[in-house]
Scaffold this motif. Structure first.
Motif, short mmCIF file in Angstrom:
data_model
loop_
_atom_site.label_atom_id
_atom_site.label_comp_id
_atom_site.label_asym_id
_atom_site.label_seq_id
_atom_site.Cartn_x
_atom_site.Cartn_y
_atom_site.Cartn_z
N GLY A 7 0.81 -1.22 0.00
CA GLY A 7 0.00 0.00 0.00
C GLY A 7 0.84 1.26 0.00
N PHE A 8 1.94 1.23 0.75
CA PHE A 8 2.85 2.38 0.82
C PHE A 8 3.43 2.70 -0.56
N VAL A 9 3.95 1.68 -1.23
CA VAL A 9 4.56 1.89 -2.55
C VAL A 9 3.50 2.33 -3.56
N ALA A 10 2.35 1.66 -3.56
CA ALA A 10 1.29 2.00 -4.51
C ALA A 10 0.81 3.44 -4.31
N GLY A 11 0.55 3.80 -3.06
CA GLY A 11 0.05 5.15 -2.79
C GLY A 11 1.06 6.23 -3.07
N LEU A 12 2.33 5.97 -2.70
CA LEU A 12 3.36 6.98 -2.89
C LEU A 12 3.70 7.17 -4.37
N GLY A 41 -3.28 2.20 -0.90
CA GLY A 41 -2.99 3.36 -1.74
C GLY A 41 -3.95 4.50 -1.52
N ILE A 42 -5.23 4.18 -1.30
CA ILE A 42 -6.22 5.23 -1.06
C ILE A 42 -5.92 5.98 0.23
N VAL A 43 -5.56 5.24 1.28
CA VAL A 43 -5.25 5.88 2.56
C VAL A 43 -4.01 6.78 2.43
#
Length: 279
Positions: free
Chosen positions: A91-96, A151-153
């Protein structure tokens, strides 16, 4: 005024700065843990929470380290934490990455900004639990749902922070690039992105706890794995000490990774200190 220039510090200065940053990080972590512990015990006393439901730090310590089953408990929680760390990383990589790409598009096009920012705000405003069924229908219950929810968060706060950093370029800096024959792309690559480095690290620090939140929600609502699902499962079975132990472990992991991000930020910014110079 010219574009920002990079000043390299000496090896000795960098080493000393790294040691100081590490000591400050450890000290801050210990202080935060102490404050959380005091608040934890104090709130249990203030609200007169029953011992059956509200477990104190001593109960969690006993569960993890002193009971005959402590080794088994630690191994179980460690395996769950590994899954949650993996999901948080996704999630971190996707969102960033999404935030970085969208921020670049936003600062280069007013049309893109008019379309992207309202959508990002809507995604931030709508509770993720309400979006979960739609997301699951679209991407399934595998890594796709983890990347999407995490990613949304992460997306909105990182997007706003990076856009602010990229827009820190002054008109004078832009004019200097144009005078020397540069283009808007040169302004972005040689001025805006270096100037936005502190904002990027701020976005990274903000994204660390957000990634954990997204991972826990995805595990609870979709994947049925990791600490997010284990907490709900343990609560439903009235395994209250296990619930508190899981929450403590994931909280400490989030704090540690936040401190690591802060330390890396300090090292990088000290290594390549950004300063405005005169041409």
């Amino acid at each position: 005024m010219s574009a920002p220039v990079i000043h390299r510090t000496s090896a000795g200065q960098r080493s000393w700065s790294t040691i100081i940053a590490l000591l400050r990080g450890v000290g801050s972590l210990m202080l935060i843990i102490a404050i959380i512990g005091v608040l934890w015990v104090g709130l249990l006393q203030v609200f007169d929470v029953s011992d059956y439901v509200g477990k104190n730090p001593a109960d969690v310590w006993e569960y993890l380290f002193t009971t005959p089953e402590a080794a088994e408990h630690r191994a179980d929680i460690a395996s769950l934490l590994a899954v949650t760390l993996r999901d948080a990383a996704v999630g971190f990589v996707a969102g960033l990455l999404a935030a970085s790409a969208l921020a670049t598009a936003v600062v280069t096009s007013r049309v893109v900004e008019a379309g992207v920012m309202p959508i990002a705000l809507i995604l931030r405003s709508v509770p993720l639990i309400a979006l979960a069924p739609i997301i699951i229908l679209l991407v399934g219950r595998g890594v796709g749902v983890v990347a999407t929810m995490g990613g949304i968060v992460v997306l909105f706060p990182a997007l706003v922070t990076i856009v602010f950093g990229l827009r820190s370029v002054t008109d004078q800096m832009r004019d200097v690039v144009f005078v020397y024959g540069g283009s808007n792309l040169d302004v972005l690559l040689k001025v805006a992105i270096p100037s936005a480095l502190p904002a990027v690290f701020s976005a990274i620090r903000i994204s660390v706890p957000g990634a954990f939140t997204g991972a826990l929600l995805a595990e609870w609502l979709a994947t049925g794995e990791g600490i997010g699902y284990a907490v709900v499962s343990a609560a439903n079975r009235s395994q209250n000490t296990r619930v508190w132990a899981l929450v403590v472990v994931v909280t400490i992991a989030s704090l540690l990774l936040y401190m690591v991000a802060q330390l890396v930020e300090r090292i990088v910014l000290d290594r390549f200190a950004m300063a405005a110079g005169t041409a």
